[in-house]
Design an enzyme around this catalytic site. Structure first.
Site, short mmCIF file in Angstrom:
data_model
loop_
_atom_site.label_atom_id
_atom_site.label_comp_id
_atom_site.label_asym_id
_atom_site.label_seq_id
_atom_site.Cartn_x
_atom_site.Cartn_y
_atom_site.Cartn_z
CB CYS A 118 -0.45 0.58 0.87
SG CYS A 118 -1.96 1.96 1.53
CB CYS A 121 -1.71 4.56 4.02
SG CYS A 121 -3.05 4.34 2.91
CB SER A 122 -0.43 0.65 6.03
OG SER A 122 -1.20 0.74 7.11
CB CYS A 123 -5.12 -0.26 2.21
SG CYS A 123 -5.63 1.04 1.89
#
Length: 210
Positions: A118, A121-123
Site C-alpha cells: 500500500c 498508507c497501510s491498507c
C-alpha cells in the site's frame, strides 16, 4: 487498484483514486502516539507489546488466510471461485471484517510472482492476514517495492528469475489484495490442515515462498 510489472509503476496519474485508509485516522493514530509516548517514558515494555503483536500476527489472522490457501490448493472449484470473486469465496469461510470487505486474490505461477503493498498508507487484509508487519507499513518498503521489486524481494531472500514477471499490487481504501502462493512440490498427499501449516503471512504478501 493497480499492478506494477517488473518495477514499472501502473498508476494512471491523477485518475488513480487512493484515499488514506480511515483506520489510519482518529483512534488508531492516537493509540500509536500513546504507545510511543509510554514506551519512551518507560511505562510500557516494548518487548511485551511485540509479544502481543506476534500473537495476533502468527496465531489469528494468518491462520485464516492459510486455511483459504490450503482449500484453494485442494479444491479446484473453490480456487476458481477465489480468483474470480475473492470477497465472496473468503467470506464463505467465515473470514470477514474491517479491511476485508473487498478482496482480490492474485495467484503466483511459474511465470508470474505477485507482491502486495500500500504505497500511500497501510491498507491491509486484516481478516485473513492478521496485523500488518512493521516493515509493510514502513516508508522504505512502500516506496521501494514499486520502484525496485526484485531488489526488495532479494532482501527478503527471494531471488526471482529474470524470466519471471513480477507484479506489484497497490492496495487502496476500496480493495485489499492477497497472494495465493504456489503449492510446494511433494505435498500431494497432505491434508488441508497440514498444507495450511506450511503457509506463512509473508507468503501471502508475496515476500516469501511456501
Amino acid at each position: 487498484m493497480s499492478a506494477t510489472n517488473n518495477g514499472h509503476h501502473g498508476h494512471d496519474g491523477d485518475d488513480h483514486h487512493h484515499e488514506h485508509d480511515p483506520i489510519e485516522d482518529g483512534a488508531m493514530l492516537r493509540v500509536r502516539a500513546l504507545e510511543e509516548l509510554m514506551i519512551a517514558k518507560g511505562l510500557v515494555d516494548p518487548e511485551a507489546v511485540d509479544r502481543v503483536v506476534e500473537y495476533y500476527e502468527r496465531q489469528t489472522g494468518p491462520r485464516n488466510g492459510a486455511a483459504v490457501v490450503a482449500r484453494a490448493w485442494t479444491d479446484p472449484a473453490f480456487r476458481e471461485w477465489l480468483l474470480q470473486d475473492s470477497t465472496a469465496a473468503i467470506h464463505s469461510m467465515g473470514f470477514q471484517g474491517y479491511q476485508g470487505e473487498h478482496m482480490r486474490v492474485v495467484e503466483n505461477t511459474s511465470s508470474v510472482h505477485n507482491v502486495i503493498v500500500c504505497t500511500l498508507c497501510s491498507c491491509y487484509p486484516w481478516a485473513v492476514l492478521g496485523l500488518p508487519p512493521a516493515w509493510y507499513k514502513g516508508a522504505a518498503y512502500r516506496s521501494r517495492v514499486v520502484r525496485e521489486p526484485r531488489a526488495v524481494l532479494k532482501e527478503f531472500g527471494l531471488d526471482i528469475p529474470a524470466e519471471t514477471e513480477v507484479r506489484v499490487w497497490d492496495s487502496t481504501a476500496e480493495i485489499r489484495f492477497m497472494v495465493l502462493p504456489q503449492r510446494p512440490a511433494g505435498t500431494e498427499g497432505f491434508s488441508p490442515e497440514r498444507l495450511a501449516s506450511l503457509v506463512t503471512r509473508n507468503g501471502m504478501i508475496g515476500t516469501a515462498l511456501v
